[in-house]
Design an enzyme around this catalytic site. Structure first.
Site, PDB file in Angstrom:
ATOM      1  N   GLY A 129      11.199  21.558  13.678  1.00 49.89           N
ATOM      2  CA  GLY A 129      12.535  21.932  14.156  1.00 49.89           C
ATOM      3  C   GLY A 129      12.538  22.241  15.634  1.00 49.89           C
ATOM      4  N   GLY A 131      12.186  24.288  18.294  1.00 44.70           N
ATOM      5  CA  GLY A 131      11.625  25.615  18.528  1.00 44.70           C
ATOM      6  C   GLY A 131      11.932  26.131  19.911  1.00 44.70           C
ATOM      7  N   LYS A 152      16.624  21.923  26.606  1.00 49.79           N
ATOM      8  CA  LYS A 152      15.220  22.108  26.230  1.00 49.79           C
ATOM      9  C   LYS A 152      14.660  23.274  27.027  1.00 49.79           C
ATOM     10  CE  LYS A 152      11.146  19.217  25.430  1.00 49.79           C
ATOM     11  NZ  LYS A 152      10.669  17.828  25.469  1.00 49.79           N
ATOM     12  N   GLY A 165       9.924  29.722  23.017  1.00 51.53           N
ATOM     13  CA  GLY A 165      11.206  29.014  23.097  1.00 51.53           C
ATOM     14  C   GLY A 165      11.557  28.547  24.500  1.00 51.53           C
ATOM     15  N   ARG A 215      19.110  17.541  28.465  1.00 52.25           N
ATOM     16  CA  ARG A 215      18.751  16.189  28.044  1.00 52.25           C
ATOM     17  C   ARG A 215      19.928  15.532  27.338  1.00 52.25           C
ATOM     18  NH1 ARG A 215      13.209  15.645  24.737  1.00 52.25           N
ATOM     19  NH2 ARG A 215      14.350  16.157  22.857  1.00 52.25           N
ATOM     20  N   ARG A 222      15.372  12.231  14.160  1.00 51.67           N
ATOM     21  CA  ARG A 222      14.035  11.648  14.204  1.00 51.67           C
ATOM     22  C   ARG A 222      13.612  11.263  12.794  1.00 51.67           C
ATOM     23  NH1 ARG A 222      12.227  15.580  18.192  1.00 51.67           N
ATOM     24  NH2 ARG A 222      14.152  16.460  18.976  1.00 51.67           N
ATOM     25  N   ASP A 291       7.978  13.270  14.324  1.00 57.82           N
ATOM     26  CA  ASP A 291       9.065  14.117  14.843  1.00 57.82           C
ATOM     27  C   ASP A 291       9.435  13.727  16.262  1.00 57.82           C
ATOM     28  OD1 ASP A 291       6.328  15.317  14.981  1.00 57.82           O
ATOM     29  OD2 ASP A 291       7.289  16.606  16.447  1.00 57.82           O
ATOM     30  N   ASP A 301      10.935  12.679  23.905  1.00 48.60           N
ATOM     31  CA  ASP A 301       9.904  13.712  24.023  1.00 48.60           C
ATOM     32  C   ASP A 301       8.721  13.277  24.878  1.00 48.60           C
ATOM     33  OD1 ASP A 301      11.302  15.607  22.759  1.00 48.60           O
ATOM     34  OD2 ASP A 301       9.808  16.050  21.235  1.00 48.60           O
TER      35      ASP A 301
END
Ligand code: AMP
Ligand code: MG
Length: 534
Positions: A129, A131, A152, A165, A215, A222, A291, A301
């Site tokens: 998830g 995070g 992000k 986080g 972003r 995903r 993911d 990512d």
């Protein structure tokens, strides 16, 4: 049954039957009773619509971003903002920056941390998830395309698993540069709308300034999102998610009676093309976990990624990838492995009985290698300047790659240089042949290449022009990214990032031979390891 079938079947047997033990996360309600002050008056500069947040509670944890101490704008992507129908001036205003940093609510936003699972280095993790990220909301651009706006580094969420986080400014700078470089190369990718300095410090190996990357993606769904529900045995949520993805991203399948097979096939095709495009610019994603594998074929990512300098097909940058699982030459196979995991999640919708469902999944999955190869070969042949491909052309390209590997030739400069050579005269081959440890290895190959080009009618100027737009002069070399990151972390100096970004935005333009952005790293500049982007 084929080998792939065995993979699908084995994982299916052991996985989908496993009872779920993790406790679903309680969604966190937004506190609507907070007093209104200028800081929490909603920013009106964006008009959100939030289809993902409207999905059932299981799909996410609803929560606002955690405010930061002193946000400032590092960089705003004005052209992207404009293409999304957003006002760059409003975003760059102090209210806009407060909103992008998560300090001020955005009108109409309904921020959620998305739930997902994933196979990390081959091992299943039932709950990952967001995070350290939040899906702020979605915007629909003037052409009607819906995109996620995602923060992000927005603070801890119920999925943080002990992490803070947050993000250091280093990975923010790296991801900003990487995704914009990929976009300029025409490769599907998430985009960077803004980079923000938070004014806070995060603890990594040493204290580092904190950052937030804003972003933009066509989707943050995903393969791991499907796995999250499939492993819980929550068939209805898998169906709900598949229908969501079809409605949003593959609407042409909506009325098909094989819509789920169609979805699987479409994702296979997009992923095959994406990975072929990576391979053709020497890109190593570095952490192709499920993911980090998008349902829409976008690169997503950017953590321990890299672009290859001296060509070696086994190049792998990630500091934690000891076995080279995600090396350059393994990327197509891994993509197919990841797609097999998606197929497992969808099996129940292919047929009532397991056996025909697996057969259908495998039949679709087996299209991947040919689909990938078609894209890769077409791209490779174009990089050689061949207009009308025929048998043996791809092999000619592969032979060049092998010689580049054996002779430590720079990936980008070899192909770029090739496009500048005279097809009739080897006299000017110096700049390319000198890239090879043994220049004779290039000469032998170049003689065959010239013979092949001579069989085509295309004139030399046309060929040069065509090669220029498929063989970039500039890619994001690791040492350049590192210099921009070091300046940002050590001195909060974003000049190197800005200048590098300007160069990466025009990757196909000719540069002076001594350009610092085109040349390979000197031995002392070489970066051989990159780290997970936290
Ligand atoms: P990534 O390596 O960025 O794909 O992240 C893998 C998982 O780790 C995701 O669930 C992330 O949200 C989580 N994660 C990474 N960094 C942090 C962090 N600093 N705090 C909390 N979670 C994190
Ligand atoms: Mg990730």
């Amino acid at each position: 049954m084929s080998a792939l079938g065995t993979v699908v079947k084995a994982v299916c047997d052991s996985a989908t039957m496993v009872a779920e033990t993790a406790t679903p996360q309680e969604p966190i309600a937004m506190d609507s009773s907070a007093p209104r002050s200028p800081e929490n008056t909603p920013f009106e500069g964006i008009s959100f619509d939030n289809s993902y947040a409207r999905l059932p509670e299981m799909f996410h944890a609803r929560m606002p971003p955690v405010p930061v101490a002193g946000p400032s704008l590092i960089r705003l992507n004005e052209s992207l903002a404009e293409s999304l129908g957003l006002d760059p001036d409003a975003l760059a205003s102090s209210e806009g920056v407060q909103m992008l940093a998560g300090n001020r609510p955005a009108a109409g936003a309904d921020p959620v941390a998305m739930a997902y699972a994933g196979h990390q280095f081959g091992n299943f993790v039932p709950q990952l998830g967001d995070g350290r990220a939040l899906l702020l909301g979605e915007v629909v651009d003037p052409a009607g395309v819906r995109r996620d706006i995602h923060l992000k580094g927005a603070g801890a969420t119920p999925f943080s698993r002990g992490g803070d986080g947050r993000s250091s400014i280093g990975p923010v700078v790296r991801e900003y540069l990487a995704c914009e470089a990929m976009a300029a190369l025409g490769i599907p990718t998430t985009r960077a709308l803004a980079a923000i300095a938070t004014g806070e410090t995060v603890m990594r190996r040493q204290p580092e300034p904190g950052g937030i990357l804003v972003r933009v993606a066509q989707s943050h769904v995903r393969i791991g999102t499907f796995e999250y529900f499939a492993r819980r045995g929550d068939v209805e949520s898998v169906r709900r998610l598949a229908d969501y993805v079809i409605d949003r991203h593959y609407p042409e399948l909506a009325d098909s009676d094989r819509r789920y097979q169609g979805l699987f096939e479409a994702v296979i095709e997009r992923t095959a093309e994406l990975v072929a495009r990576w391979m053709l610019v020497g890109f190593v994603h570095g952490v192709m976990n499920t993911d980090n594998t998008s349902l829409v074929g976008e690169t997503i990512d950017y953590g321990p990624f890299g672009f290859i300098d001296a060509f070696d097909p086994t190049t792998c940058y990630s500091s934690i990838d000891r076995n080279g699982r995600y090396a350059w030459n393994r990327q197509p196979g891994i993509a197919q492995w990841n797609l097999a995991r998606l197929g497992e999640c969808l099996l129940g919708f292919f047929a009532d009985r397991e056996e025909p469902a697996i057969e259908q999944a495998n039949a679709l999955l087996e299209q991947f290698p040919a689909c990938y190869q078609r894209h890769f070969n077409a791209g490779l042949v174009a990089k050689l300047g061949i207009a009308e491909p025929r048998e043996g052309d791809a092999e000619l390209g592969v032979d060049l790659l092998e010689r580049m590997h054996a002779n430590s030739a720079d990936f980008t400069l070899t192909f770029r240089g090739l496009g500048q050579l005279d097809p009739d005269d080897a006299g000017g081959d110096g700049p390319v042949r000198e890239l090879f440890d043994d220049p004779a290895a290039f000469d032998e190959w170049a003689a065959r290449w010239r013979a092949r080009l001579a069989a085509e009618a295309r004139d030399a100027a046309d060929r040069k022009a065509a090669m220029r737009v498929v063989n970039p002069a500039i890619i994001l070399r690791n040492h350049l990214a590192q210099q921009a990151v070091d300046a940002a972390i050590e001195d909060l100096d974003f000049g190197p990032m800005h200048r590098l970004h300007e160069a990466l935005a025009r990757p196909f333009e000719d540069l002076p031979a001594d350009s610092e952005y085109a040349r390979p790293p000197r031995p002392e500049e070489r970066v051989t390891e990159t780290f997970c982007g936290t």
